[in-house]
Scaffold this motif. Structure first.
Motif, PDB file in Angstrom:
ATOM      1  N   ILE A  68     -30.787  -3.548 -35.192  1.00  0.00           N
ATOM      2  CA  ILE A  68     -30.019  -2.748 -34.242  1.00  0.00           C
ATOM      3  C   ILE A  68     -31.013  -2.019 -33.349  1.00  0.00           C
ATOM      4  CG2 ILE A  68     -28.363  -0.869 -33.947  1.00  0.00           C
ATOM      5  CD1 ILE A  68     -27.241  -1.586 -36.710  1.00  0.00           C
ATOM      6  N   TRP A  69     -30.985  -2.301 -32.066  1.00  0.00           N
ATOM      7  CA  TRP A  69     -31.954  -1.723 -31.148  1.00  0.00           C
ATOM      8  C   TRP A  69     -31.518  -0.329 -30.728  1.00  0.00           C
ATOM      9  CZ3 TRP A  69     -36.396  -4.319 -30.470  1.00  0.00           C
ATOM     10  CH2 TRP A  69     -36.393  -5.649 -30.882  1.00  0.00           C
ATOM     11  N   PRO A  70     -32.430   0.569 -30.466  1.00  0.00           N
ATOM     12  CA  PRO A  70     -32.075   1.929 -30.069  1.00  0.00           C
ATOM     13  C   PRO A  70     -31.386   1.949 -28.712  1.00  0.00           C
ATOM     14  CG  PRO A  70     -34.420   1.547 -29.764  1.00  0.00           C
ATOM     15  CD  PRO A  70     -33.885   0.355 -30.495  1.00  0.00           C
ATOM     16  N   ARG A  71     -30.665   3.010 -28.426  1.00  0.00           N
ATOM     17  CA  ARG A  71     -30.044   3.162 -27.114  1.00  0.00           C
ATOM     18  C   ARG A  71     -31.129   3.223 -26.043  1.00  0.00           C
ATOM     19  NH1 ARG A  71     -25.890   7.863 -26.403  1.00  0.00           N
ATOM     20  NH2 ARG A  71     -25.929   6.866 -24.349  1.00  0.00           N
ATOM     21  N   ALA A  72     -30.873   2.510 -24.968  1.00  0.00           N
ATOM     22  CA  ALA A  72     -31.876   2.429 -23.908  1.00  0.00           C
ATOM     23  C   ALA A  72     -31.565   3.433 -22.807  1.00  0.00           C
ATOM     24  CB  ALA A  72     -31.927   1.018 -23.359  1.00  0.00           C
ATOM     25  N   ASP A  73     -31.567   4.724 -23.150  1.00  0.00           N
ATOM     26  CA  ASP A  73     -31.317   5.750 -22.147  1.00  0.00           C
ATOM     27  C   ASP A  73     -32.395   5.690 -21.071  1.00  0.00           C
ATOM     28  OD1 ASP A  73     -29.103   6.649 -23.535  1.00  0.00           O
ATOM     29  OD2 ASP A  73     -30.259   8.102 -24.706  1.00  0.00           O
ATOM     30  N   GLY A  74     -31.976   5.483 -19.839  1.00  0.00           N
ATOM     31  CA  GLY A  74     -32.908   5.441 -18.730  1.00  0.00           C
ATOM     32  C   GLY A  74     -33.594   4.107 -18.546  1.00  0.00           C
ATOM     33  N   GLY A  75     -33.181   3.102 -19.305  1.00  0.00           N
ATOM     34  CA  GLY A  75     -33.841   1.809 -19.178  1.00  0.00           C
ATOM     35  C   GLY A  75     -33.032   0.687 -19.794  1.00  0.00           C
ATOM     36  N   GLN A  76     -33.658  -0.458 -19.938  1.00  0.00           N
ATOM     37  CA  GLN A  76     -33.016  -1.637 -20.498  1.00  0.00           C
ATOM     38  C   GLN A  76     -33.909  -2.262 -21.568  1.00  0.00           C
ATOM     39  OE1 GLN A  76     -31.062  -4.290 -17.360  1.00  0.00           O
ATOM     40  NE2 GLN A  76     -32.512  -3.135 -16.110  1.00  0.00           N
ATOM     41  N   ILE A  77     -33.304  -2.621 -22.691  1.00  0.00           N
ATOM     42  CA  ILE A  77     -33.996  -3.379 -23.731  1.00  0.00           C
ATOM     43  C   ILE A  77     -33.329  -4.746 -23.792  1.00  0.00           C
ATOM     44  CG2 ILE A  77     -34.602  -3.512 -26.164  1.00  0.00           C
ATOM     45  CD1 ILE A  77     -34.407  -0.473 -26.292  1.00  0.00           C
ATOM     46  N   ILE A  78     -34.113  -5.795 -23.567  1.00  0.00           N
ATOM     47  CA  ILE A  78     -33.574  -7.155 -23.513  1.00  0.00           C
ATOM     48  C   ILE A  78     -34.304  -8.006 -24.551  1.00  0.00           C
ATOM     49  CG2 ILE A  78     -33.006  -9.103 -22.017  1.00  0.00           C
ATOM     50  CD1 ILE A  78     -33.489  -7.236 -19.612  1.00  0.00           C
ATOM     51  N   PRO A  79     -33.862  -8.005 -25.801  1.00  0.00           N
ATOM     52  CA  PRO A  79     -34.519  -8.835 -26.819  1.00  0.00           C
ATOM     53  C   PRO A  79     -34.369 -10.313 -26.475  1.00  0.00           C
ATOM     54  CG  PRO A  79     -33.017  -7.229 -27.796  1.00  0.00           C
ATOM     55  CD  PRO A  79     -32.724  -7.259 -26.346  1.00  0.00           C
ATOM     56  N   ALA A  80     -35.440 -11.074 -26.654  1.00  0.00           N
ATOM     57  CA  ALA A  80     -35.424 -12.490 -26.302  1.00  0.00           C
ATOM     58  C   ALA A  80     -36.119 -13.304 -27.385  1.00  0.00           C
ATOM     59  CB  ALA A  80     -36.075 -12.694 -24.934  1.00  0.00           C
ATOM     60  N   SER A  81     -36.174 -14.600 -27.175  1.00  0.00           N
ATOM     61  CA  SER A  81     -36.618 -15.528 -28.214  1.00  0.00           C
ATOM     62  C   SER A  81     -38.108 -15.852 -28.098  1.00  0.00           C
ATOM     63  CB  SER A  81     -35.808 -16.825 -28.111  1.00  0.00           C
ATOM     64  OG  SER A  81     -36.271 -17.800 -29.021  1.00  0.00           O
ATOM     65  N   HIS A  82     -38.709 -16.074 -29.257  1.00  0.00           N
ATOM     66  CA  HIS A  82     -40.106 -16.514 -29.354  1.00  0.00           C
ATOM     67  C   HIS A  82     -40.235 -17.408 -30.586  1.00  0.00           C
ATOM     68  CE1 HIS A  82     -44.301 -16.287 -30.688  1.00  0.00           C
ATOM     69  NE2 HIS A  82     -44.593 -16.169 -29.408  1.00  0.00           N
ATOM     70  N   PRO A  83     -40.986 -18.509 -30.531  1.00  0.00           N
ATOM     71  CA  PRO A  83     -41.918 -18.915 -29.466  1.00  0.00           C
ATOM     72  C   PRO A  83     -41.301 -19.773 -28.374  1.00  0.00           C
ATOM     73  CG  PRO A  83     -42.188 -20.358 -31.332  1.00  0.00           C
ATOM     74  CD  PRO A  83     -41.153 -19.350 -31.745  1.00  0.00           C
ATOM     75  N   VAL A  84     -40.003 -20.094 -28.511  1.00  0.00           N
ATOM     76  CA  VAL A  84     -39.332 -20.897 -27.495  1.00  0.00           C
ATOM     77  C   VAL A  84     -38.371 -19.991 -26.732  1.00  0.00           C
ATOM     78  CG1 VAL A  84     -37.815 -22.879 -27.098  1.00  0.00           C
ATOM     79  CG2 VAL A  84     -39.535 -22.963 -28.919  1.00  0.00           C
TER      80      VAL A  84
END
Length: 419
Positions: A68-84
């Motif tokens: 669960i990612w923290p609230r992105a107050d003032g910004g954006q959190i964009i989790p993405a995939s690795h290594p593909v």
């Protein structure tokens, strides 16, 4: 000894924590935007936010199942995939391109970059995402080194190879954590703000060298090699006069932290190199030969001695088993040394080795004999690229979870004078 091996790895990770390294290099000027991308994105961002709490940001970390990612107050959190890369990688790439293009020439962009950024931040150029995904998988399985892999990536991307710097009029301070042997900034996350010395023709040569077809990719690269597509920004171009790229952490720093740990406990320690590359199998053979020379001839070092090494091995995958380059290195080391054995640890500093949940593994002096008693055929397991199965059966996997660090491979061998 097992506890010492693990403690040395943990100590090195703590001393090189990305937040600590980032905090020491933050600018005095308040940036207009913070972009943090890579496996260490969140810990690097945390240091920047402590200094600049009201500055807008975009963070692109590696997605983690169940997190669960923290609230992105003032910004954006964009989790993405690795290594593909995945669809979120493309979303992140689009968001970053849009955000940096809106900055003004008198504003500062603070870019925080760690390994993994090549997949996490994705802006396919000349090819579609499914092709980019298949290309990435094929390159990673081919045995190509990271310089070759990223030469291709940089020529099918609107972000990599200095193109992010070209996409904004702003001044840029980019802080890089290195996960590549030799610390070439143009290779880390494919160098989004770094001049690119590679060419379309060189990227095409990589596909030829490893027998990779990919007609759509080849058509794009051929157009570029013919001069009908713009090359990536090259060293000496004027746009880099407003860019400062700074290395703030590396595999060498990780190894030096481990050296201090062992020296404090009275051990003689040698750092062999921070830039070993090539097949894990051949790297293991070199280390095995060195161990035998030390034990038999006390050359080039007298035993007992702790050997540290880093860099990034590769594995040409031919089997269907599980493993990673560090587990494969240790399994081959066990095969070459057999009954001679020794205590050793090899791990990826990000906590994830290959396609497994293990960071790496631990080799014991009796691993070979125990495997034989259990009926494990190590040679068969290795030819199936199943080093993970070998160490799992022995109970010697190293499980750390993701470490928020990413400074490449970590190897430690404790060589005594027993043959």
């Amino acid at each position: 000894m097992r506890e010492l091996l693990v403690a040395s790895f943990q100590h090195a990770l703590e001393q090189t924590h990305p937040a600590r390294l980032t905090a020491a290099h933050l600018p005095q000027e308040t940036p207009a935007l913070i972009v943090s991308v890579g496996k260490a994105a969140m810990s690097m961002l945390a240091a920047a936010q402590e200094r600049f709490p009201r500055v807008p940001f975009i963070a692109v970390p590696k997605a983690e199942e169940g997190r669960i990612w923290p609230r992105a107050d003032g910004g954006q959190i964009i989790p993405a995939s690795h290594p593909v890369p995945d669809e979120q990688s493309v979303v992140a790439g689009q968001k970053v391109l849009q955000a940096v293009s809106r900055l003004k020439a008198d504003e500062l962009l603070l870019l925080l970059v760690s390994g993994g950024g090549s997949a996490l931040l994705c802006a396919p150029w000349g090819i579609d995402l499914p092709t980019k995904q298949a290309l990435t998988q094929a390159l990673l399985r081919s045995g190509a080194d990271i310089q070759e892999v990223n030469a291709v990536r940089k020529h099918v991307s609107a972000l990599k190879g200095g193109r992010l710097a070209a996409a904004t009029p702003a001044r840029i301070l980019a802080l890089y954590l290195s996960d590549v042997p030799g610390d070439d900034l143009s290779v880390i996350a494919s160098g989004p703000t770094v001049p690119d010395p590679t060419t379309f023709a060189e990227a095409l040569a990589v596909l030829d060298k490893y027998g990779l077809d990919f007609p759509q990719v080849r058509a794009h690269l051929i157009q570029g090699a013919r001069g009908t597509l713009p090359e990536s920004p090259k060293p000496g171009e004027a746009l880099f006069q407003r860019v400062e790229n700074r290395l703030i952490g590396s595999n060498q720093v990780l190894l030096e932290a481990a050296r201090s740990f062992w020296q404090a406990r009275g051990y003689s320690v040698v750092i062999l190199s921070d830039r070993f590359q090539g097949e894990a199998r051949e790297l293991a053979r070199f280390h095995a030969d060195l161990v035998q020379s030390i034990r038999v001839h006390a050359q080039p070092f007298r035993p007992p001695v702790v050997l540290l090494s880093g860099g990034e091995a590769s594995v040409t995958v031919r089997g269907s088993g599980q493993g990673g380059r560090n587990q494969e290195f240790l399994a081959w080391l066990a095969f070459y040394l057999r009954q001679e054995g020794l205590w050793a640890l090899a791990a990826d500093s990000d906590g994830i080795d290959g396609n497994t949940p293990a960071a790496g593994a631990i080799l014991r002096p009796d691993s070979w004999n125990q495997a034989n008693r259990m009926g494990l055929n190590l040679k068969d397991l290795l030819h199936n690229n199943n080093a993970h199965g070998f160490f799992q059966a022995l109970g010697d996997l190293l499980i750390t979870g993701e470490t928020a660090n990413n400074l490449n491979d970590f190897r430690v061998l404790v060589v005594d004078n027993k043959g």
